[in-house]
Design an enzyme around this catalytic site. Sequence first.
Site, mmCIF file in Angstrom:
data_model
loop_
_atom_site.group_PDB
_atom_site.id
_atom_site.type_symbol
_atom_site.label_atom_id
_atom_site.label_comp_id
_atom_site.label_asym_id
_atom_site.label_seq_id
_atom_site.Cartn_x
_atom_site.Cartn_y
_atom_site.Cartn_z
ATOM 1 N N GLU A 213 0.366 1.908 3.731
ATOM 2 C CA GLU A 213 0.436 1.071 2.534
ATOM 3 C C GLU A 213 0.141 -0.378 2.879
ATOM 4 O O GLU A 213 0.390 -0.815 4.005
ATOM 5 C CB GLU A 213 1.836 1.143 1.914
ATOM 6 C CG GLU A 213 1.977 2.157 0.817
ATOM 7 C CD GLU A 213 1.320 1.733 -0.493
ATOM 8 O OE1 GLU A 213 0.386 0.894 -0.501
ATOM 9 O OE2 GLU A 213 1.722 2.246 -1.527
ATOM 10 N N ASP A 214 -0.351 -1.109 1.898
ATOM 11 C CA ASP A 214 -0.569 -2.539 2.072
ATOM 12 C C ASP A 214 0.723 -3.307 1.828
ATOM 13 O O ASP A 214 1.099 -4.170 2.606
ATOM 14 C CB ASP A 214 -1.697 -3.040 1.159
ATOM 15 C CG ASP A 214 -1.490 -2.685 -0.305
ATOM 16 O OD1 ASP A 214 -0.599 -1.872 -0.634
ATOM 17 O OD2 ASP A 214 -2.252 -3.213 -1.147
ATOM 18 N N ASP B 288 6.619 -3.395 -3.070
ATOM 19 C CA ASP B 288 7.364 -4.310 -3.936
ATOM 20 C C ASP B 288 8.656 -3.631 -4.381
ATOM 21 O O ASP B 288 9.626 -3.636 -3.653
ATOM 22 C CB ASP B 288 6.519 -4.690 -5.171
ATOM 23 C CG ASP B 288 5.378 -5.632 -4.846
ATOM 24 O OD1 ASP B 288 5.661 -6.776 -4.468
ATOM 25 O OD2 ASP B 288 4.216 -5.218 -4.981
ATOM 26 N N PHE C 108 3.490 -13.754 -5.107
ATOM 27 C CA PHE C 108 2.239 -13.033 -5.324
ATOM 28 C C PHE C 108 1.296 -13.341 -4.180
ATOM 29 O O PHE C 108 0.923 -14.492 -3.969
ATOM 30 C CB PHE C 108 1.606 -13.435 -6.659
ATOM 31 C CG PHE C 108 0.673 -12.394 -7.184
ATOM 32 C CD1 PHE C 108 1.080 -11.514 -8.163
ATOM 33 C CD2 PHE C 108 -0.607 -12.271 -6.670
ATOM 34 C CE1 PHE C 108 0.218 -10.522 -8.632
ATOM 35 C CE2 PHE C 108 -1.474 -11.298 -7.132
ATOM 36 C CZ PHE C 108 -1.048 -10.427 -8.114
ATOM 37 N N ARG D 148 -9.572 -9.223 -2.316
ATOM 38 C CA ARG D 148 -9.325 -8.140 -1.359
ATOM 39 C C ARG D 148 -10.039 -8.380 -0.034
ATOM 40 O O ARG D 148 -9.574 -7.958 1.009
ATOM 41 C CB ARG D 148 -9.815 -6.806 -1.926
ATOM 42 C CG ARG D 148 -8.970 -6.206 -3.012
ATOM 43 C CD ARG D 148 -9.418 -4.772 -3.295
ATOM 44 N NE ARG D 148 -8.949 -4.278 -4.566
ATOM 45 C CZ ARG D 148 -7.744 -3.753 -4.774
ATOM 46 N NH1 ARG D 148 -6.882 -3.688 -3.782
ATOM 47 N NH2 ARG D 148 -7.409 -3.310 -5.964
#
Length: 183
Positions: free
Chosen positions: A103-104, A107, A156, A169
């Site tokens: 996973e990046d 949250d 963010f 990205r």
Amino acid sequence: MDSNDVESDLKHVLFSKEQIQQRVNELAAEIDADYQGREILLVGVLKGAVMVMADLARALHSHITMDWMAVSSYGSGTQSSGVVRILKDLETDLMGKHVLIAEDIIDSGLTLSWLKANLLSRGPASVEICTLLRKPDAAKVDIDVKYVGFNIPNEFVVGYGLDFAEKYRNLDFIGTLAPHVYE
């Protein structure tokens, strides 16, 4: 694309290309030690995990196979509800395999919690999670994440696979997005 191309869109750079690569290499060494003698099925979650999964795969010395999933969680705006729909499922049978979800960022953990339960229902030998970033202050569910690159504040972030409106990205670093961009 580098920081000069998006300088006015960022508050600051959190992690440089070099810091990310060093941490991915450290994670790969931990994974190699834990999975010694076992083949790993790396499962990337599209689209954000593309960069970290590619770099992690290259840094691993273990034999691996790779597959991809795309999932969508329903919610309002940027908030996940945890109700998940599979947009692209795995092509690999998980029975008896050692699955490592790449996973990046984590949250709330709602989507990943659902995803892990879904994969466990398919009969693998094991399912673990490796994430580059985790926001502990944003967690809504307790999820066991075996490999964490960096814990970050609940801000963010973009770059290295992470996007805002499908942009940023392709940055080779991770930065905090300036509020004027997303407000």
